[in-house]
Every structure is written in C-alpha cells, then in structure tokens.
Design a protein around this motif. Structure first.
Motif, mmCIF file in Angstrom:
data_model
loop_
_atom_site.group_PDB
_atom_site.id
_atom_site.type_symbol
_atom_site.label_atom_id
_atom_site.label_comp_id
_atom_site.label_asym_id
_atom_site.label_seq_id
_atom_site.Cartn_x
_atom_site.Cartn_y
_atom_site.Cartn_z
ATOM 1 N N TYR A 1 -59.624 5.484 12.659
ATOM 2 C CA TYR A 1 -60.937 5.079 12.169
ATOM 3 C C TYR A 1 -61.132 3.587 12.394
ATOM 4 O O TYR A 1 -60.507 2.766 11.732
ATOM 5 C CB TYR A 1 -61.070 5.427 10.686
ATOM 6 C CG TYR A 1 -61.029 6.905 10.440
ATOM 7 C CD1 TYR A 1 -62.164 7.690 10.629
ATOM 8 C CD2 TYR A 1 -59.853 7.525 10.050
ATOM 9 C CE1 TYR A 1 -62.128 9.058 10.422
ATOM 10 C CE2 TYR A 1 -59.805 8.899 9.846
ATOM 11 C CZ TYR A 1 -60.946 9.650 10.038
ATOM 12 O OH TYR A 1 -60.906 11.000 9.839
ATOM 13 N N THR A 2 -61.989 3.267 13.322
ATOM 14 C CA THR A 2 -62.254 1.863 13.638
ATOM 15 C C THR A 2 -63.444 1.306 12.869
ATOM 16 O O THR A 2 -63.583 0.086 12.760
ATOM 17 C CB THR A 2 -62.522 1.687 15.145
ATOM 18 O OG1 THR A 2 -63.689 2.437 15.504
ATOM 19 C CG2 THR A 2 -61.341 2.156 15.982
ATOM 20 N N ALA A 3 -64.284 2.174 12.349
ATOM 21 C CA ALA A 3 -65.545 1.737 11.727
ATOM 22 C C ALA A 3 -65.362 0.721 10.602
ATOM 23 O O ALA A 3 -66.087 -0.283 10.572
ATOM 24 C CB ALA A 3 -66.349 2.934 11.254
ATOM 25 N N PRO A 4 -64.430 0.907 9.664
ATOM 26 C CA PRO A 4 -64.291 -0.088 8.597
ATOM 27 C C PRO A 4 -63.894 -1.475 9.115
ATOM 28 O O PRO A 4 -64.457 -2.483 8.690
ATOM 29 C CB PRO A 4 -63.199 0.492 7.690
ATOM 30 C CG PRO A 4 -63.224 1.961 7.951
ATOM 31 C CD PRO A 4 -63.584 2.086 9.400
ATOM 32 N N ALA A 5 -62.958 -1.521 10.051
ATOM 33 C CA ALA A 5 -62.524 -2.812 10.596
ATOM 34 C C ALA A 5 -63.629 -3.459 11.413
ATOM 35 O O ALA A 5 -63.835 -4.680 11.354
ATOM 36 C CB ALA A 5 -61.267 -2.640 11.451
ATOM 37 N N ALA B 1 -66.899 -2.991 10.984
ATOM 38 C CA ALA B 1 -67.934 -3.443 10.041
ATOM 39 C C ALA B 1 -67.507 -4.745 9.361
ATOM 40 O O ALA B 1 -68.335 -5.649 9.166
ATOM 41 C CB ALA B 1 -68.210 -2.361 9.003
ATOM 42 N N ARG B 2 -66.239 -4.843 8.996
ATOM 43 C CA ARG B 2 -65.734 -6.068 8.362
ATOM 44 C C ARG B 2 -65.836 -7.247 9.330
ATOM 45 O O ARG B 2 -66.279 -8.337 8.958
ATOM 46 C CB ARG B 2 -64.288 -5.875 7.915
ATOM 47 C CG ARG B 2 -63.693 -7.111 7.280
ATOM 48 C CD ARG B 2 -62.262 -6.855 6.776
ATOM 49 N NE ARG B 2 -61.673 -8.076 6.296
ATOM 50 C CZ ARG B 2 -60.851 -8.843 7.002
ATOM 51 N NH1 ARG B 2 -60.489 -8.492 8.225
ATOM 52 N NH2 ARG B 2 -60.369 -9.958 6.498
ATOM 53 N N ASP C 1 -67.869 -7.553 11.897
ATOM 54 C CA ASP C 1 -69.288 -7.853 12.073
ATOM 55 C C ASP C 1 -69.814 -8.676 10.896
ATOM 56 O O ASP C 1 -70.545 -9.652 11.084
ATOM 57 C CB ASP C 1 -70.083 -6.559 12.220
ATOM 58 C CG ASP C 1 -71.559 -6.821 12.444
ATOM 59 O OD1 ASP C 1 -71.891 -7.475 13.454
ATOM 60 O OD2 ASP C 1 -72.372 -6.391 11.608
#
Length: 137
Positions: A111-115, A117-118, A120
C-alpha cells in the motif's frame, strides 16, 4: 496528485545543468533544497539524481520507491533551446510519486497511498510556508 507549480527566485539554473544530457530540464538546486526540507521532517533522503525530465529526490527505496520529481518550465517562447534568462521567469514544478517493483506487486500487496499522501502533504506545507515561493496552482 498532479504536483505543485510555482515561481521563486530561490533557485538558480546552474551552468553545468545546461551541459547535461537534457539541457532544458533543470532543478538541481530545487531538488537539493527539497531534500534538505524533507530531511528536517524525518525523511532519510537516499539520493538526488538527474533524470531526462529533471531531478529526482529519492525518499525511500524499500518496500517501494517513494520520490519527488523536480523540474522547470521556462517562458523561452518559440525558442525551446534557449535557457531562461531570469530565474523569476521560470515556472518550477515538483510532484510526489510512488513505484512498486513488479516482482513485489506479484508476490504481495503493498500500500503506497498512505506514504504518498503524507509526502504530498509535506510538500504542500514546505512550499506554501516559504515566503520565497509563490504557488500558482
């Protein structure tokens, strides 16, 4: 996330950037500055590398590649080979990105989305809080 476009006189185009393989793709000073700003916020910058489209700040490589792309677009008009004459005429661009190697994707879900988003959010804070940077979008 399409990234951030801005103007700033904080960054110059270094003379040796014009001698590189992609002479109109600049941003070394921007990439080094962003790397320093991200380090102050807890990232361990692995390296800053030149790409054919600009510069890449590698924030992590495992379990996936997390990076920030940095580059420019100048207003040289009809002469794309002419370097920008003034740093305030350059529109700078940076954007966060995450890449998962195909073998890793094949073997497990990452899951790359949390990292992403952080990263960004950190870019937004860094760029919007510096008085020497004027965001255009």
């Amino acid at each position: 996330m399409s990234g951030y476009w801005f103007s700033s006189s904080l960054f110059d185009i270094e003379p040796d950037e014009q001698d590189a393989s992609s002479p109109q793709r600049n941003g070394r000073q921007l990439a080094l500055w962003l790397g320093s700003q991200l380090e102050q916020r807890g990232y361990v910058i692995e390296k800053v590398v030149e790409e054919d489209w600009g510069w890449c700040v590698i924030c992590q490589s495992k379990p996936f590649l997390l990076w920030v792309g940095c580059g420019n677009m100048d207003d040289a008009g009809d002469e794309p080979e002419a370097p920008a004459s003034r740093t305030d005429s350059i529109t700078w661009h940076c954007f966060p990105a995450a890449e998962t190697p195909w073998l890793t994707r094949l073997l497990k879900r990452v899951y790359t989305a949390p990292a992403l988003a952080r990263l960004d959010a950190q870019l937004r804070v860094i760029l919007s809080s510096d008085p020497g940077i004027e965001l255009t979008s």
